[in-house]
Design a protein around this motif. Structure first.
Motif, PDB file in Angstrom:
ATOM      1  N   LEU A 102      14.137  -2.988 -11.940  1.00 14.45           N
ATOM      2  CA  LEU A 102      15.095  -3.264 -10.474  1.00 14.45           C
ATOM      3  C   LEU A 102      14.663  -1.995  -9.594  1.00 14.45           C
ATOM      4  N   ALA A 103      14.494  -0.744 -10.034  1.00 19.31           N
ATOM      5  CA  ALA A 103      14.285   0.084  -9.293  1.00 19.31           C
ATOM      6  C   ALA A 103      12.784  -0.192  -8.520  1.00 19.31           C
ATOM      7  N   LEU A 104      11.848  -0.459  -9.359  1.00 12.11           N
ATOM      8  CA  LEU A 104      10.473  -0.795  -8.710  1.00 12.11           C
ATOM      9  C   LEU A 104      10.603  -2.201  -7.682  1.00 12.11           C
ATOM     10  N   GLU A 105      11.123  -2.983  -7.852  1.00 13.51           N
ATOM     11  CA  GLU A 105      11.066  -4.215  -7.088  1.00 13.51           C
ATOM     12  C   GLU A 105      12.448  -4.920  -7.033  1.00 13.51           C
ATOM     13  N   PRO A 106      13.495  -4.474  -6.406  1.00 17.85           N
ATOM     14  CA  PRO A 106      14.961  -4.967  -6.374  1.00 17.85           C
ATOM     15  C   PRO A 106      14.852  -6.470  -5.691  1.00 17.85           C
ATOM     16  N   ALA A 107      13.640  -6.752  -5.171  1.00 16.26           N
ATOM     17  CA  ALA A 107      13.502  -8.150  -4.666  1.00 16.26           C
ATOM     18  C   ALA A 107      13.100  -9.077  -5.478  1.00 16.26           C
ATOM     19  N   LEU A 108      12.846  -8.799  -6.889  1.00 16.69           N
ATOM     20  CA  LEU A 108      12.395  -9.710  -7.945  1.00 16.69           C
ATOM     21  C   LEU A 108      13.098 -10.996  -8.188  1.00 16.69           C
ATOM     22  N   PRO A 109      14.549 -11.024  -8.061  1.00 16.82           N
ATOM     23  CA  PRO A 109      15.025 -12.169  -8.356  1.00 16.82           C
ATOM     24  C   PRO A 109      14.908 -13.029  -7.051  1.00 16.82           C
ATOM     25  N   ALA A 110      14.809 -12.571  -5.837  1.00 14.53           N
ATOM     26  CA  ALA A 110      15.138 -13.374  -4.567  1.00 14.53           C
ATOM     27  C   ALA A 110      13.412 -13.917  -4.496  1.00 14.53           C
ATOM     28  N   ALA A 166       0.687  -1.271   0.125  1.00 10.13           N
ATOM     29  CA  ALA A 166      -0.052  -0.001  -0.095  1.00 10.13           C
ATOM     30  C   ALA A 166       0.968   1.500  -0.186  1.00 10.13           C
ATOM     31  N   LEU A 167       1.942   1.094   0.524  1.00  8.52           N
ATOM     32  CA  LEU A 167       2.816   2.402   0.706  1.00  8.52           C
ATOM     33  C   LEU A 167       4.074   2.380  -0.338  1.00  8.52           C
ATOM     34  N   HIS A 168       4.166   1.490  -1.327  1.00  7.64           N
ATOM     35  CA  HIS A 168       4.965   1.546  -2.336  1.00  7.64           C
ATOM     36  C   HIS A 168       4.964   2.864  -3.294  1.00  7.64           C
ATOM     37  N   PRO A 169       5.737   3.453  -3.339  1.00  8.69           N
ATOM     38  CA  PRO A 169       5.918   4.871  -4.123  1.00  8.69           C
ATOM     39  C   PRO A 169       4.829   5.005  -5.456  1.00  8.69           C
ATOM     40  N   LEU A 170       5.180   3.874  -6.253  1.00  9.69           N
ATOM     41  CA  LEU A 170       4.288   3.998  -7.418  1.00  9.69           C
ATOM     42  C   LEU A 170       2.763   3.356  -7.228  1.00  9.69           C
ATOM     43  N   ILE A 171       2.656   2.667  -6.300  1.00  8.73           N
ATOM     44  CA  ILE A 171       1.326   2.320  -5.886  1.00  8.73           C
ATOM     45  C   ILE A 171       0.530   3.716  -5.334  1.00  8.73           C
ATOM     46  N   VAL A 223       4.880  -4.824  -9.113  1.00  6.04           N
ATOM     47  CA  VAL A 223       4.829  -4.534  -7.664  1.00  6.04           C
ATOM     48  C   VAL A 223       3.615  -5.692  -6.940  1.00  6.04           C
ATOM     49  N   PRO A 224       2.566  -5.787  -7.543  1.00  3.95           N
ATOM     50  CA  PRO A 224       1.885  -6.858  -6.867  1.00  3.95           C
ATOM     51  C   PRO A 224       2.391  -8.037  -7.152  1.00  3.95           C
ATOM     52  N   LEU A 225       3.067  -8.316  -8.205  1.00  6.77           N
ATOM     53  CA  LEU A 225       3.551  -9.710  -8.413  1.00  6.77           C
ATOM     54  C   LEU A 225       4.419 -10.129  -7.650  1.00  6.77           C
ATOM     55  N   VAL A 226       5.646  -9.114  -7.176  1.00  6.72           N
ATOM     56  CA  VAL A 226       6.652  -9.495  -6.492  1.00  6.72           C
ATOM     57  C   VAL A 226       6.183  -9.658  -4.927  1.00  6.72           C
ATOM     58  N   THR A 227       5.047  -8.849  -4.713  1.00  3.14           N
ATOM     59  CA  THR A 227       4.640  -8.871  -3.194  1.00  3.14           C
ATOM     60  C   THR A 227       3.788 -10.377  -3.085  1.00  3.14           C
ATOM     61  N   LEU A 228       3.020 -10.675  -3.993  1.00  2.61           N
ATOM     62  CA  LEU A 228       2.585 -12.100  -3.899  1.00  2.61           C
ATOM     63  C   LEU A 228       3.544 -13.128  -4.071  1.00  2.61           C
TER      64      LEU A 228
END
Length: 549
Positions: free
Chosen positions: A297-305, A144-149, A356-361
């Motif tokens: 990678l800026a939106l979701e640096p956690a994508l690989p993990a 909910a607090l992600h800057p792009l969201i 963003v929702p993809l990585v969160t899920l």
């Protein structure tokens, strides 16, 4: 006596009862919606930040009710219609609160509520996927607090509704995959139809979901496997197919083009070509693959993990049904990323919002299938928390945050020159025309480029606009239709999409000739002294040449 004793015994128990708390999901939605609406009001009324897309959505809705030729088809077929349809009920209130239309705040209300709904759907998807309470709340808060969201929710753009419908579809697809609940497939199909009416590329998600449902249904059916798979695929795919077919048929009947969103004069391909030719300044012109990788990678640096967590969760088997639900988002993200790399999409950061929702899920459902310890949730939270500064960095960089950078700089008290100039200039043009007390149909303007002026005007009926059924005839012979003035945008320099304007096409020599045409009535320049609009007298302008037969 016995009755009195019983009442005395029960009285303390009744007094100890506590009022029921509201459901967690309702609290999540209420807090998100309140926060997003407050931020939208702050941006619009305190910092005077107005989204061009929000103005366009409100303008499309206003043509249905307040134009010179009001009719339902005036909502347009190039942009997705659902956001403007939802704005329609708010527009009659502009008589009490003009800001609903003047600065596009009606679109901000719709986007804020849509994104609050998206936060709620994500929360419920995580809950139903087995994510424990504390990690679930933490992941929902980080989303909910992600800057792009937050930016998307407050700015009135269509991606808020897009994310909502995709998460709604993912949640109920997971429900069907987990429990074989037919109602889950039905709701997922309806959600996909809503996503299509919000952003047309949702068709890609629909095709993926139909394939997933067909394959899963075939593998788990005990008899008549092919028939069962076809029936289940029809259940989830029919709402989307019917919606797309009906919308294409309506577009063909009204415009003569079944896919105007792609192939019309104002369609996606024409806009993309105009942007490439005129709209991108050299400072923004970096290679598409490089820009896309930086944005991603800026939106979701956690994508690989998150991908690693997906594999772990899938192999464990405990969250497989829920993980399969996000197969709806994964292929769509890949397609959007591929289009960005190939320079086949606009370079806006919000084009990649589905990541963003993809990585969160991925993180949340991966945790649900892993070991129960505090290390996993803590590591996942830290991974997602890193996205806050990196996304802000991308938003503040000219090459990756073309839309967001002016907004953030304005909030910081360092406005970018011209950040709100187009809206202010549109109000100037509208006030000038309103002051002349012109009759209905006196000014001919292409609403594709002129919608901010039309929206800011207190006399919208003075314009003949693109959605009017006699617009093409008026362009062919303005004097015969009682037109007194042509309002023309700069073909390229002042407005990157001015090259698509119908009047620039019909009168190609008008702008270059300037005052030499003899019909120039007034020029409107922005803060940089560059002329962006010109008003021409029809009486001094020759009609455009007839098209060759």
């Amino acid at each position: 006596m016995l009755v009195a004793e019983r009442l005395a015994i029960r009285a303390p128990a009744r007094a100890q009862r506590r009022p029921a708390l509201p459901p967690e999901g309702a609290v999540v939605f209420s807090l998100a919606g309140t926060g997003y609406l407050a931020l939208a009001a702050l941006l619009v009324f305190r910092f005077h930040v107005v989204s061009t897309q929000a103005l366009g959505l409100v303008a499309n809705a206003s043509y249905v009710l307040f134009s010179r030729d009001p009719h339902v088809a005036a909502i347009g077929f190039v942009g997705s219609p659902l956001p403007s349809i939802l704005i329609l009920p708010l527009l009659p209130l502009r008589a009490i609160w003009p800001a609903l239309s003047d600065v596009g705040f009606a679109a901000c209300i719709v986007s804020a509520l849509f994104m609050a709904g998206a936060v709620y759907q994500l929360y419920q998807l995580l809950r139903e996927g087995g994510v424990s309470r504390i990690p679930r709340f933490a992941l929902t808060l980080l989303f909910a607090l992600h800057p792009l969201i937050v930016y998307t929710a407050a700015m009135g753009v269509v991606e808020a509704g897009y994310v909502f419908f995709l998460l709604l579809a993912a949640r109920h697809l997971a429900r069907w995959l987990r429990d074989a609940d037919t109602m889950g497939a039905i709701i997922a199909g309806l959600a996909l139809a809503g996503a299509y009416l919000t952003r047309y590329d949702a068709m890609l998600a629909g095709i993926t979901v139909i394939a997933v449902v067909g394959v899963v249904s075939f593998t788990r059916a005990r008899d008549r496997r092919a028939l069962t798979a076809v029936c289940d695929a029809l259940i989830v795919g029919l709402p989307l197919a019917a919606t797309a077919a009906l919308w294409a048929a309506a577009a063909w009947l009204v415009t003569g083009n079944a896919v105007p969103q792609l192939l019309s004069t104002y369609g996606y391909l024409a806009q993309l070509d105009a942007l490439r030719t005129h709209g991108i300044a050299p400072a923004y012109s970096i290679a598409s693959p490089q820009r896309t990788l930086i944005q991603l990678l800026a939106l979701e640096p956690a994508l690989p993990a998150a991908g690693v967590l997906l594999v772990i969760g899938w192999l464990s088997g405990r969250a497989r049904a829920s993980l399969a639900g996000i197969g709806l988002l994964g292929p769509l993200a890949i397609a959007i990323i591929g289009a960005s790399v190939l320079d086949f999409t606009f370079p806006w950061l919000r084009q990649l919002i589905v990541v963003v929702p993809l990585v969160t899920l991925l993180v949340g459902l991966g945790l649900a299938s892993g070991r129960r310890s505090w290390l996993g949730p803590l590591a996942a939270g830290l991974m997602l928390l890193v996205a806050v500064p990196t996304t802000f960095g991308a938003m503040l960089t000219a090459q990756t945050g073309q839309e967001e950078r002016p907004v953030l700089r304005t909030i910081a008290g360092r406005p970018t020159p011209g950040a709100s100039a187009s809206t202010a200039l549109a109000m100037t043009v509208a006030r000038y025309l309103d002051g002349r007390a012109l009759g209905d149909g006196s000014v001919l303007v292409d609403s594709f480029t002129g919608f901010p002026v039309i929206l800011a005007s207190r006399a919208p009926r003075q314009f003949i606009i693109t959605s009017d059924r006699d617009f093409a005839l008026a362009v062919a012979n303005p004097a015969a239709y009682g037109v007194r003035y042509l309002l023309v945008p700069a073909p390229a320099d002042g407005n990157s999409l001015g090259s698509l304007d119908a009047l620039n096409h019909a009168f190609p020599g008008l702008w270059p000739s300037a005052a030499a045409s003899g019909g120039l009535e007034h020029e409107f320049a922005g803060p940089d002294k560059r002329v962006e609009w010109r008003l021409y007298r029809v009486s001094a302008i020759a009609p455009p040449p007839a098209p060759a037969s």
